[in-house]
Design a protein around this motif. Structure first.
Motif, PDB file in Angstrom:
ATOM      1  N   MET A   2       0.805  -1.130   0.078  1.00 13.80           N
ATOM      2  CA  MET A   2       0.022   0.180   0.008  1.00 13.80           C
ATOM      3  C   MET A   2       0.866   1.208  -0.089  1.00 13.80           C
ATOM      4  N   ASP A   3       0.191   1.981  -0.813  1.00 15.96           N
ATOM      5  CA  ASP A   3       1.267   3.376  -0.950  1.00 15.96           C
ATOM      6  C   ASP A   3       0.273   4.624  -0.405  1.00 15.96           C
ATOM      7  N   TYR A   4       0.865   5.531   0.000  1.00  6.00           N
ATOM      8  CA  TYR A   4       0.214   7.001   0.376  1.00  6.00           C
ATOM      9  C   TYR A   4       0.689   7.994  -0.746  1.00  6.00           C
ATOM     10  N   VAL A   5      -0.506   8.318  -1.469  1.00  6.96           N
ATOM     11  CA  VAL A   5      -0.266   9.319  -2.658  1.00  6.96           C
ATOM     12  C   VAL A   5      -0.674  10.527  -2.426  1.00  6.96           C
ATOM     13  N   GLN A   6       0.136  11.573  -2.636  1.00  7.73           N
ATOM     14  CA  GLN A   6      -0.491  13.079  -2.707  1.00  7.73           C
ATOM     15  C   GLN A   6      -1.138  13.141  -3.884  1.00  7.73           C
ATOM     16  N   VAL A   7      -2.460  13.622  -3.871  1.00 10.02           N
ATOM     17  CA  VAL A   7      -3.164  14.052  -5.227  1.00 10.02           C
ATOM     18  C   VAL A   7      -4.054  15.254  -5.074  1.00 10.02           C
ATOM     19  N   ALA A   8      -4.619  15.615  -6.056  1.00  3.96           N
ATOM     20  CA  ALA A   8      -5.467  16.678  -6.084  1.00  3.96           C
ATOM     21  C   ALA A   8      -6.796  16.207  -5.924  1.00  3.96           C
ATOM     22  N   LEU A   9      -7.728  16.934  -5.168  1.00  2.07           N
ATOM     23  CA  LEU A   9      -9.202  16.323  -4.806  1.00  2.07           C
ATOM     24  C   LEU A   9      -9.821  15.880  -5.992  1.00  2.07           C
ATOM     25  N   THR A  10      -9.487  16.387  -7.151  1.00  2.00           N
ATOM     26  CA  THR A  10     -10.352  16.136  -8.500  1.00  2.00           C
ATOM     27  C   THR A  10      -9.600  14.908  -9.239  1.00  2.00           C
ATOM     28  N   ASP A  11      -8.624  14.324  -8.828  1.00  2.00           N
ATOM     29  CA  ASP A  11      -7.879  13.073  -9.373  1.00  2.00           C
ATOM     30  C   ASP A  11      -8.858  12.013  -9.253  1.00  2.00           C
ATOM     31  N   PRO A  12      -8.746  11.073 -10.169  1.00  2.48           N
ATOM     32  CA  PRO A  12      -9.317   9.694 -10.053  1.00  2.48           C
ATOM     33  C   PRO A  12      -9.202   8.818  -8.966  1.00  2.48           C
ATOM     34  N   GLU A  13      -8.267   8.918  -8.423  1.00  7.65           N
ATOM     35  CA  GLU A  13      -8.049   7.995  -7.144  1.00  7.65           C
ATOM     36  C   GLU A  13      -9.043   8.626  -5.945  1.00  7.65           C
ATOM     37  N   VAL A  14      -9.521   9.912  -6.133  1.00 12.26           N
ATOM     38  CA  VAL A  14     -10.405  10.352  -5.009  1.00 12.26           C
ATOM     39  C   VAL A  14     -11.869  10.034  -5.396  1.00 12.26           C
ATOM     40  N   VAL A  15     -12.297   9.805  -6.400  1.00 13.83           N
ATOM     41  CA  VAL A  15     -13.467   9.524  -6.664  1.00 13.83           C
ATOM     42  C   VAL A  15     -14.373   8.549  -5.946  1.00 13.83           C
ATOM     43  N   PRO A  16     -13.611   7.219  -5.752  1.00 12.15           N
ATOM     44  CA  PRO A  16     -14.134   6.216  -4.750  1.00 12.15           C
ATOM     45  C   PRO A  16     -14.347   6.843  -3.204  1.00 12.15           C
ATOM     46  N   VAL A  34      -4.483  13.218   0.308  1.00 17.77           N
ATOM     47  CA  VAL A  34      -3.699  12.275   0.557  1.00 17.77           C
ATOM     48  C   VAL A  34      -4.707  10.924   0.347  1.00 17.77           C
ATOM     49  N   VAL A  35      -4.392   9.990  -0.606  1.00 21.40           N
ATOM     50  CA  VAL A  35      -5.065   8.696  -0.518  1.00 21.40           C
ATOM     51  C   VAL A  35      -4.089   7.556  -0.128  1.00 21.40           C
ATOM     52  N   LEU A  36      -4.445   6.580   0.371  1.00 21.28           N
ATOM     53  CA  LEU A  36      -3.789   5.416   0.448  1.00 21.28           C
ATOM     54  C   LEU A  36      -4.311   4.291  -0.391  1.00 21.28           C
ATOM     55  N   VAL A  37      -3.513   3.806  -1.414  1.00 19.83           N
ATOM     56  CA  VAL A  37      -3.984   2.967  -2.510  1.00 19.83           C
ATOM     57  C   VAL A  37      -3.438   1.599  -2.346  1.00 19.83           C
TER      58      VAL A  37
END
Length: 158
Positions: free
Chosen positions: A1-15, A52-55
């Motif tokens: 698992m990885d922490y990824v800093q993203v924008a609130l509008t990025d696809p990883e944030v949709v779920p 940040v999301v954990l993926v």
């Protein structure tokens, strides 16, 4: 698992936003999920904020963001953990990750709010030593908490 800093509008944030919206609707009733859009995405961007999301592979496990309240205080918002990954310590680790980022940005205090229908969150924040403060946001019946960033960063690992 990885922490990824993203924008609130990025696809990883949709779920995360979809799950959070559904959870608010279930816990608080019709229309409550609209609150996930009550803060502009730009407030979670550098240099004053982050998201940040954990993926895990292609699955968004958990996430959360920080946004500036004032020069020394950051607010944690949009904390959520995928139901399939709950009760494994991801929320504690996400808070630690967000607090670390906040410290790097020069903040000293973490503040957040949660609702009465989220007893798990209330227990988590109280258990981590967050101090209850007066509600400061627009949410009726919200519980607000605050903690020194160093204290969040040093919480025991589970």
């Amino acid at each position: 698992m990885d922490y990824v800093q993203v924008a609130l509008t990025d696809p990883e944030v949709v779920p995360l936003l979809t799950g959070l919206r559904q959870e608010y609707e279930t816990r608080y009733g019709h229309g409550a999920g609209d609150s996930v859009l009550d803060v502009a995405a730009s407030e979670f961007e550098s240099p004053t904020g982050a998201f940040v999301v954990l993926v895990d592979g292609g699955t968004t496990v958990a996430g959360g963001g920080i946004r500036r309240i004032d020069e020394t205080t950051v607010e944690v918002k949009r904390m959520w953990t995928n139901p399939d990954y709950r009760r494994q310590g991801h929320a504690i680790r996400m808070l630690r990750e967000l607090a670390g980022l906040a410290g790097q940005l020069g903040y000293r205090t973490v503040r957040l709010e949660t609702g009465f229908a989220q007893p798990e969150a209330l227990a988590l924040y109280r258990g981590l030593g967050f101090v209850e403060i007066d509600s400061y946001g627009p949410y009726e019946h919200a519980s607000a908490f605050e903690l020194d960033i160093d204290a969040v960063s040093n919480t025991p690992r589970h």
